[in-house]
Motif scaffolding. Structure first.
Motif, mmCIF file in Angstrom:
data_model
loop_
_atom_site.group_PDB
_atom_site.id
_atom_site.type_symbol
_atom_site.label_atom_id
_atom_site.label_comp_id
_atom_site.label_asym_id
_atom_site.label_seq_id
_atom_site.Cartn_x
_atom_site.Cartn_y
_atom_site.Cartn_z
ATOM 1 N N ILE A 47 0.818 -1.216 0.000
ATOM 2 C CA ILE A 47 0.000 0.000 0.000
ATOM 3 C C ILE A 47 0.853 1.267 0.000
ATOM 4 O O ILE A 47 0.348 2.347 -0.267
ATOM 5 C CB ILE A 47 -0.950 0.036 1.215
ATOM 6 C CG1 ILE A 47 -0.161 0.081 2.514
ATOM 7 C CG2 ILE A 47 -1.906 -1.134 1.192
ATOM 8 C CD1 ILE A 47 -1.031 0.256 3.746
ATOM 9 N N GLY A 48 2.133 1.146 0.281
ATOM 10 C CA GLY A 48 2.984 2.328 0.432
ATOM 11 C C GLY A 48 3.087 3.170 -0.819
ATOM 12 O O GLY A 48 2.954 4.402 -0.773
ATOM 13 N N LEU A 49 3.337 2.539 -1.958
ATOM 14 C CA LEU A 49 3.491 3.292 -3.194
ATOM 15 C C LEU A 49 2.169 3.903 -3.639
ATOM 16 O O LEU A 49 2.140 5.004 -4.195
ATOM 17 C CB LEU A 49 4.064 2.396 -4.290
ATOM 18 C CG LEU A 49 5.520 1.951 -4.095
ATOM 19 C CD1 LEU A 49 5.965 1.057 -5.238
ATOM 20 C CD2 LEU A 49 6.446 3.167 -3.977
ATOM 21 N N ALA A 50 1.064 3.190 -3.415
ATOM 22 C CA ALA A 50 -0.246 3.741 -3.765
ATOM 23 C C ALA A 50 -0.532 4.997 -2.939
ATOM 24 O O ALA A 50 -1.018 6.005 -3.465
ATOM 25 C CB ALA A 50 -1.334 2.690 -3.536
ATOM 26 N N LEU A 51 -0.218 4.951 -1.650
ATOM 27 C CA LEU A 51 -0.417 6.110 -0.797
ATOM 28 C C LEU A 51 0.500 7.254 -1.201
ATOM 29 O O LEU A 51 0.094 8.422 -1.237
ATOM 30 C CB LEU A 51 -0.177 5.723 0.666
ATOM 31 C CG LEU A 51 -0.310 6.842 1.695
ATOM 32 C CD1 LEU A 51 -1.703 7.452 1.646
ATOM 33 C CD2 LEU A 51 0.003 6.331 3.088
ATOM 34 N N ALA A 52 1.749 6.914 -1.544
ATOM 35 C CA ALA A 52 2.702 7.946 -1.955
ATOM 36 C C ALA A 52 2.213 8.678 -3.205
ATOM 37 O O ALA A 52 2.259 9.909 -3.281
ATOM 38 C CB ALA A 52 4.073 7.315 -2.208
ATOM 39 N N ARG A 53 1.743 7.916 -4.190
ATOM 40 C CA ARG A 53 1.249 8.571 -5.408
ATOM 41 C C ARG A 53 0.035 9.452 -5.095
ATOM 42 O O ARG A 53 -0.091 10.568 -5.619
ATOM 43 C CB ARG A 53 0.873 7.534 -6.460
ATOM 44 C CG ARG A 53 0.401 8.171 -7.770
ATOM 45 C CD ARG A 53 0.053 7.157 -8.832
ATOM 46 N NE ARG A 53 -1.094 6.351 -8.460
ATOM 47 C CZ ARG A 53 -1.696 5.489 -9.282
ATOM 48 N NH1 ARG A 53 -1.222 5.314 -10.502
ATOM 49 N NH2 ARG A 53 -2.727 4.779 -8.882
ATOM 50 N N ASN A 54 -0.860 8.951 -4.231
ATOM 51 C CA ASN A 54 -2.030 9.722 -3.847
ATOM 52 C C ASN A 54 -1.615 11.056 -3.246
ATOM 53 O O ASN A 54 -2.161 12.111 -3.582
ATOM 54 C CB ASN A 54 -2.857 8.909 -2.846
ATOM 55 C CG ASN A 54 -4.205 9.538 -2.535
ATOM 56 O OD1 ASN A 54 -4.268 10.693 -2.146
ATOM 57 N ND2 ASN A 54 -5.264 8.760 -2.675
ATOM 58 N N LEU A 55 -0.641 11.015 -2.357
ATOM 59 C CA LEU A 55 -0.190 12.247 -1.697
ATOM 60 C C LEU A 55 0.473 13.207 -2.674
ATOM 61 O O LEU A 55 0.262 14.417 -2.609
ATOM 62 C CB LEU A 55 0.772 11.890 -0.565
ATOM 63 C CG LEU A 55 0.150 11.207 0.652
ATOM 64 C CD1 LEU A 55 1.237 10.763 1.619
ATOM 65 C CD2 LEU A 55 -0.832 12.128 1.346
ATOM 66 N N VAL A 56 1.283 12.668 -3.567
ATOM 67 C CA VAL A 56 1.949 13.537 -4.552
ATOM 68 C C VAL A 56 0.917 14.208 -5.456
ATOM 69 O O VAL A 56 1.014 15.409 -5.761
ATOM 70 C CB VAL A 56 2.960 12.730 -5.386
ATOM 71 C CG1 VAL A 56 3.485 13.562 -6.556
ATOM 72 C CG2 VAL A 56 4.122 12.278 -4.519
ATOM 73 N N GLU A 57 -0.096 13.457 -5.877
ATOM 74 C CA GLU A 57 -1.121 14.028 -6.743
ATOM 75 C C GLU A 57 -1.943 15.083 -6.007
ATOM 76 O O GLU A 57 -2.400 16.054 -6.624
ATOM 77 C CB GLU A 57 -2.015 12.913 -7.284
ATOM 78 C CG GLU A 57 -1.299 12.030 -8.296
ATOM 79 C CD GLU A 57 -2.153 10.869 -8.781
ATOM 80 O OE1 GLU A 57 -3.229 10.643 -8.175
ATOM 81 O OE2 GLU A 57 -1.750 10.181 -9.743
#
Length: 533
Positions: free
Chosen positions: A353-363
């Motif tokens: 889930i880490g990369l999915a959350l990271a992309r969400n935050l960056v967007e």
């Protein structure tokens, strides 16, 4: 009782078969038509000895999709899957019914539109007045709905289990939230002493910035699991100098890098890069990418992070020489629950889930997060791109650090804590109050420092990795010179009765739940007598 019911069932079958055998062909046809007309939930039809359809009821029309005028006269094998036809299952069913008096089996059957469904089929031979088989009755029941009910029940069980897991998670979360409170409280006490230009104020300010921001987001976001899963994360944006955020992330990730013996370097520009961001969330993104690289890079690997300005964008790149990403997986690395390597041969942990959350935050920061890799074994690179801002104007305030009031004699204190911020802030705070402090991150290191220089007080975190605090305390108490040393347990968990008993068994003098109240701790230090001569 069960045996009696079984005997009654067999008698019933015999009576039914005798009844059917005594019917004339006309009577049998009438009885069958009556049965077939009423059985709309079942496909009921007759086939001749060769397997060709003789009749077709409304239930069969509903389940299979054929009208009677287009199916009667066709061979019933068209309802079977191609693989069953190839292995002779239609013929085998009729032979079994003829030999045993009936044939029961669950099959995949095929509808007119080509879709398959799971069903239970029963084939029974029908006899004429001469006791000769003249046809077969085939009754079929669609099990798809039953399987749907079963799947729904399993889903309900899964939700119940998920709810139990959520409750366990909440219990763990309460512990995790206590951890950051210790360095926050310690740093706040430091700030109360500010009266000088000592550089240590920068360390204390940095600790507060990291931990307060983290705690606010944990409370606002992590306590509401539904908001996390639905991606409803709130940001508190401000003008942020990106180099500072990246530096904090690098320091936060460095212990993991060191543990894996990676060669880790950070390259920053000489000029500031300003962005509009939630600094705590952006630090979280960068830490996530660094930890991801550290996790998927073999021991002793190379990890490089660079920060640059490219046109109107601030660009952060994290590159490693780790296991890489397969081309077919690369488009999916930012999807929930995706693992870079799901093989049994390698296990890197994590839930995906880490990369999915990271992309969400960056967007949410109006930026982009991209991944690239030349393939398995060739490392990978993650790139964050954010819109830049003009450098804001502001005044820098000067602060001063004033040493704390000395209470009692100066003590030698050993702080054993694996949380870097918690250990550093507590040691700094105790030094301000005139005490000599050593810090150990692990149990074995604590034993080495204790044996080399006997402390007056040991502040010992219970939840150490590897050798935990209970084991360390027990070992210390086995040494004669530590018989009278004050050993205090520090924990993020609310102690249970079992913990209290274990505290006595292992030799702790006091048991404190984080965050530790400084005033109480300093008052306790007054009770420490001089070392035994």
């Amino acid at each position: 009782m069960a045996g009696a019911r079984s005997v009654d069932a067999r008698k019933g079958e015999v009576m039914k078969q005798d009844y059917l055998n005594n019917l004339s062909s006309q009577e049998m046809g009438e009885q069958f038509d009556l049965l077939a007309t009423d059985a709309k939930e079942y496909a009921v039809f007759l086939v001749d000895l060769g397997g060709h359809l003789l009749s077709w009821n409304a239930g069969a029309e509903r389940i299979f999709g054929y009208q009677s005028n287009e199916i009667i006269g066709q061979h019933f094998s068209r309802f079977f899957s191609p693989e069953d036809v190839l292995t002779g299952q239609p013929e085998h069913e009729l032979k079994t019914a003829l030999a045993d008096g009936r044939a029961d089996r669950d099959y995949w059957q095929v509808r007119k539109n080509g879709t398959r469904f799971w069903c239970r089929a029963n084939a029974t031979p029908l006899l004429d007045e001469n006791k000769q088989t003249r046809s077969f009755a085939r009754v079929m029941h669609d099990l798809t709905e039953s399987e749907a009910v079963q799947a729904q029940r399993q889903r309900a069980d899964g939700l119940a289990e998920a709810n139990r897991s959520k409750e366990e998670f909440m219990a763990l979360l309460s512990h995790e939230l206590r951890g950051p409170l210790s360095p926050i409280l310690n740093a706040l006490n430091i700030l109360r002493q500010m009266r000088t230009n000592e550089p240590t104020i920068e360390l204390a300010g940095n600790i507060i910035d990291r931990q307060v921001g983290l705690m606010v987001r944990l409370v606002d976001d992590l306590l509401d699991i539904n908001r996390i899963t639905k991606g409803k994360l709130r940001l508190t944006k401000e003008q942020v100098e990106l180099r500072g955020v990246v530096n904090l992330a690098a320091e936060a990730a460095r212990p993991f890098m060191d543990a894996n013996k990676h060669e880790f370097s950070v390259s920053l520009p000489t000029t500031p890069i300003w962005v509009e961001a939630d600094s705590a969330r952006m630090e979280q993104v960068v830490v996530n990418l660094l930890n991801n690289s550290a996790k998927y890079t073999d021991t002793g690997g190379l990890i490089r992070m660079t920060v640059n300005r490219e046109g109107d964008e601030a660009v952060i790149r994290v590159r490693d020489n780790g296991i890489g990403i397969a081309p077919e997986l690369l488009p999916h690395v930012f999807e929930l629950f995706t693992q870079v390597d799901g093989s049994l041969g390698r296990s890197y942990g994590g839930l995906g889930i880490g990369l999915a959350l990271a992309r969400n935050l960056v967007e949410l920061h109006e930026g982009r997060l991209q991944a690239s890799s030349a393939g398995l074994g060739k490392g990978c690179e993650f790139t964050i791109k954010l819109p830049v801002l003009l450098e804001p104007l502001g005044q820098q305030a000067k602060t001063f650090l004033e040493p704390g009031q000395h209470t009692g004699r100066s003590l030698r204190v050993l702080v054993v804590e694996d949380n870097v911020d918690a250990a550093d802030s507590l040691s700094l705070l105790l030094r301000l109050h005139g005490h000599t402090v050593q810090v150990a991150r692990t149990g074995p290191t604590a034993l080495d420092l204790a044996s080399a220089s006997r402390p007056d007080v040991v502040l010992l975190d219970v939840g150490l990795p590897g050798m935990d605090g209970y084991q360390v305390a027990k070992r210390l108490r086995e040494w004669p010179e530590f018989k009278d040393v004050m050993i205090c347990a520090l924990t993020g968990y609310t102690p249970s009765e079992a913990d209290r008993e274990r505290q006595q068994e292992t030799g702790f003098d006091h048991y404190y739940v984080k965050p530790v109240n400084l005033a109480k701790l300093l008052e306790l230090f007054k009770m420490v007598g001089p070392p035994a001569s």
